[in-house]
Scaffold this motif. Structure first.
Motif, PDB file in Angstrom:
ATOM      1  N   LYS A  61       0.815  -1.227   0.000  1.00 44.52           N
ATOM      2  CA  LYS A  61       0.000   0.000   0.000  1.00 44.52           C
ATOM      3  C   LYS A  61       0.846   1.273   0.000  1.00 44.52           C
ATOM      4  O   LYS A  61       0.302   2.385   0.060  1.00 44.52           O
ATOM      5  CB  LYS A  61      -0.923   0.000   1.221  1.00 44.52           C
ATOM      6  CG  LYS A  61      -2.016  -1.073   1.157  1.00 44.52           C
ATOM      7  CD  LYS A  61      -2.855  -1.028   2.429  1.00 44.52           C
ATOM      8  CE  LYS A  61      -3.921  -2.099   2.410  1.00 44.52           C
ATOM      9  NZ  LYS A  61      -4.678  -2.143   3.700  1.00 44.52           N
ATOM     10  N   MET A  62       2.169   1.124  -0.060  1.00 44.75           N
ATOM     11  CA  MET A  62       3.032   2.299  -0.091  1.00 44.75           C
ATOM     12  C   MET A  62       2.709   3.165  -1.307  1.00 44.75           C
ATOM     13  O   MET A  62       2.363   2.656  -2.366  1.00 44.75           O
ATOM     14  CB  MET A  62       4.511   1.874  -0.118  1.00 44.75           C
ATOM     15  CG  MET A  62       5.020   1.416   1.229  1.00 44.75           C
ATOM     16  SD  MET A  62       6.598   0.508   1.171  1.00 44.75           S
ATOM     17  CE  MET A  62       7.619   1.545   0.152  1.00 44.75           C
ATOM     18  N   ARG A  63       2.852   4.456  -1.129  1.00 48.20           N
ATOM     19  CA  ARG A  63       2.554   5.363  -2.238  1.00 48.20           C
ATOM     20  C   ARG A  63       3.566   5.165  -3.369  1.00 48.20           C
ATOM     21  O   ARG A  63       4.726   4.854  -3.133  1.00 48.20           O
ATOM     22  CB  ARG A  63       2.572   6.805  -1.747  1.00 48.20           C
ATOM     23  CG  ARG A  63       1.407   7.113  -0.816  1.00 48.20           C
ATOM     24  CD  ARG A  63       1.499   8.493  -0.226  1.00 48.20           C
ATOM     25  NE  ARG A  63       1.473   9.545  -1.232  1.00 48.20           N
ATOM     26  CZ  ARG A  63       0.353   9.956  -1.858  1.00 48.20           C
ATOM     27  NH1 ARG A  63      -0.800   9.403  -1.574  1.00 48.20           N
ATOM     28  NH2 ARG A  63       0.406  10.915  -2.755  1.00 48.20           N
ATOM     29  N   GLY A  64       3.077   5.349  -4.578  1.00 49.19           N
ATOM     30  CA  GLY A  64       3.945   5.158  -5.736  1.00 49.19           C
ATOM     31  C   GLY A  64       3.639   3.848  -6.433  1.00 49.19           C
ATOM     32  O   GLY A  64       3.009   2.959  -5.860  1.00 49.19           O
ATOM     33  N   VAL A  65       4.098   3.727  -7.676  1.00 49.15           N
ATOM     34  CA  VAL A  65       3.879   2.496  -8.421  1.00 49.15           C
ATOM     35  C   VAL A  65       5.066   1.563  -8.225  1.00 49.15           C
ATOM     36  O   VAL A  65       6.194   2.011  -8.061  1.00 49.15           O
ATOM     37  CB  VAL A  65       3.684   2.752  -9.931  1.00 49.15           C
ATOM     38  CG1 VAL A  65       2.408   3.532 -10.162  1.00 49.15           C
ATOM     39  CG2 VAL A  65       4.889   3.477 -10.530  1.00 49.15           C
ATOM     40  N   TRP A  92       6.150  -2.811  -6.995  1.00 54.51           N
ATOM     41  CA  TRP A  92       5.849  -4.202  -6.668  1.00 54.51           C
ATOM     42  C   TRP A  92       6.171  -4.476  -5.205  1.00 54.51           C
ATOM     43  O   TRP A  92       7.171  -3.961  -4.689  1.00 54.51           O
ATOM     44  CB  TRP A  92       6.719  -5.144  -7.509  1.00 54.51           C
ATOM     45  CG  TRP A  92       6.574  -4.998  -8.980  1.00 54.51           C
ATOM     46  CD1 TRP A  92       7.140  -4.042  -9.770  1.00 54.51           C
ATOM     47  CD2 TRP A  92       5.819  -5.833  -9.859  1.00 54.51           C
ATOM     48  NE1 TRP A  92       6.790  -4.233 -11.083  1.00 54.51           N
ATOM     49  CE2 TRP A  92       5.988  -5.324 -11.168  1.00 54.51           C
ATOM     50  CE3 TRP A  92       5.035  -6.981  -9.679  1.00 54.51           C
ATOM     51  CZ2 TRP A  92       5.395  -5.911 -12.279  1.00 54.51           C
ATOM     52  CZ3 TRP A  92       4.441  -7.560 -10.784  1.00 54.51           C
ATOM     53  CH2 TRP A  92       4.616  -7.033 -12.071  1.00 54.51           C
ATOM     54  N   ALA A  93       5.352  -5.288  -4.559  1.00 56.07           N
ATOM     55  CA  ALA A  93       5.690  -5.856  -3.257  1.00 56.07           C
ATOM     56  C   ALA A  93       6.123  -7.295  -3.510  1.00 56.07           C
ATOM     57  O   ALA A  93       5.406  -8.055  -4.167  1.00 56.07           O
ATOM     58  CB  ALA A  93       4.492  -5.821  -2.320  1.00 56.07           C
ATOM     59  N   ILE A 146       9.812  -2.819  -4.798  1.00 58.66           N
ATOM     60  CA  ILE A 146      10.550  -2.659  -6.051  1.00 58.66           C
ATOM     61  C   ILE A 146       9.879  -1.545  -6.851  1.00 58.66           C
ATOM     62  O   ILE A 146       8.730  -1.685  -7.264  1.00 58.66           O
ATOM     63  CB  ILE A 146      10.536  -3.969  -6.872  1.00 58.66           C
ATOM     64  CG1 ILE A 146      11.068  -5.131  -6.040  1.00 58.66           C
ATOM     65  CG2 ILE A 146      11.317  -3.799  -8.171  1.00 58.66           C
ATOM     66  CD1 ILE A 146      12.448  -4.947  -5.480  1.00 58.66           C
ATOM     67  N   GLY A 147      10.576  -0.461  -7.067  1.00 61.23           N
ATOM     68  CA  GLY A 147      10.056   0.614  -7.887  1.00 61.23           C
ATOM     69  C   GLY A 147      10.273   0.292  -9.354  1.00 61.23           C
ATOM     70  O   GLY A 147      11.202  -0.429  -9.713  1.00 61.23           O
ATOM     71  N   LEU A 183       3.586  -9.348  -5.981  1.00 58.81           N
ATOM     72  CA  LEU A 183       2.324  -8.612  -6.090  1.00 58.81           C
ATOM     73  C   LEU A 183       2.540  -7.315  -6.860  1.00 58.81           C
ATOM     74  O   LEU A 183       3.344  -6.459  -6.450  1.00 58.81           O
ATOM     75  CB  LEU A 183       1.774  -8.315  -4.685  1.00 58.81           C
ATOM     76  CG  LEU A 183       0.591  -7.340  -4.597  1.00 58.81           C
ATOM     77  CD1 LEU A 183      -0.579  -7.804  -5.456  1.00 58.81           C
ATOM     78  CD2 LEU A 183       0.145  -7.197  -3.136  1.00 58.81           C
ATOM     79  N   ASP A 184       1.843  -7.179  -7.955  1.00 61.02           N
ATOM     80  CA  ASP A 184       1.884  -5.982  -8.796  1.00 61.02           C
ATOM     81  C   ASP A 184       0.995  -4.912  -8.168  1.00 61.02           C
ATOM     82  O   ASP A 184      -0.209  -5.131  -7.994  1.00 61.02           O
ATOM     83  CB  ASP A 184       1.370  -6.358 -10.201  1.00 61.02           C
ATOM     84  CG  ASP A 184       1.559  -5.256 -11.227  1.00 61.02           C
ATOM     85  OD1 ASP A 184       1.750  -4.097 -10.839  1.00 61.02           O
ATOM     86  OD2 ASP A 184       1.488  -5.576 -12.427  1.00 61.02           O
TER      87      ASP A 184
END
Ligand SMILES: [Fe+2]
Length: 258
Positions: free
Chosen positions: A169-173, A175-176, A192-193, A209-210
């Motif tokens: 749920k972190m801001r920004g696009v 991957w977790a 992963i940014g 997770l995308d």
């Protein structure tokens, strides 16, 4: 593993199949579309221009169906982006091979090489992501190796999930990703940014997770990430994640033996 089975698993094509498929529209997110992808004709360069480099094909076997809370149209539109990464990995490899043949290692070669990491990681991460989504899932086995390792690494499955969800749920696009560290034999969560930035070298992805907005906007809108992450966990194929974890442990034994 037999050669043909290995080739299928890794998406290799025979020569007749290896021409770039230009039949579908360019699949970059609009803001990411590089100008050099326009106007490329079918088969430009061809497989010979790749100088023997293996080409990749769409892993149709990984396309999820009948998920809970993630709709068919959402998956269909997201899948088009995945296809775009494969197309552009093959296209970049062809263009780089052509430049390599001319020993032209100037700015064009540099930019294509930089772009390759984005396209490769976009392809590979989407295959991990789609590959662990399956309808009709239940909780992971308490006695399985994965949950046991999550207890050692995080204190328990719920504690791991709480942290992983917070990262997702972190801001920004980005991957977790739950990784296996082959050196410590522990599991760790990472953000992963983009696709190619932040991967801990040598770590093995176990659960991906995308959380780019394109992964949930069709279903849930621009602010729908929490709802999407909740839906994701209803569809995780834990049996497959267990196999990924077991594979990672075996790979760690090889690393240790080197
Ligand atoms: Fe995606």
């Amino acid at each position: 593993m037999k050669n043909d089975e290995s080739a299928r698993k890794h998406g290799r094509k025979n020569e007749a199949e290896s021409r770039v498929d230009e039949s579908s529209d360019e699949s970059f997110p609009a803001s990411d579309a590089p100008s050099w992808t326009s106007g490329v004709s079918r088969g430009e360069g061809g497989s010979s221009a790749s100088a023997g480099r293996t080409e990749y094909s769409v892993r149709a076997d990984l396309k999820p169906k009948g998920l809970t809370g993630i709709g068919e149209d959402q998956i269909a539109q997201h899948w088009k982006l995945y296809e775009g990464y494969i197309k552009n990995v093959n296209l970049l490899n062809q263009k780089l091979a052509a430049l390599r043949a001319k020993k032209d290692f100037g700015p064009e070669f540099a930019e294509f090489t930089r772009r390759l990491g984005f396209e490769y990681d976009g392809m590979i991460l989407h295959e991990h992501y789609f590959g662990i989504l399956k309808a009709g899932q239940k909780s992971p086995s308490e006695s399985g190796g994965l949950v046991q390792q999550l207890k050692k690494s995080f204190g328990g499955f719920d504690a791991w999930k709480e942290e992983f969800t917070a990262i997702a749920k972190m801001r920004g696009v980005g991957w977790a990703i739950l990784y296996y560290d082959p050196r410590t034999r522990q599991l760790t969560n990472h953000w992963i940014g983009l696709h190619e930035e932040g991967h801990p070298s040598g770590f093995i992805p176990v659960l991906v997770l995308d959380v780019w907005e394109h992964a949930f906007m069709v279903d849930a809108g621009a602010d729908g990430r929490p709802k999407y992450v909740e839906a994701f966990f209803k569809n995780v194929d834990w049996a497959k994640v267990e196999r990924c974890f077991a594979d990672a442990e075996r790979a760690a034994q090889i690393v240790a033996a080197v």
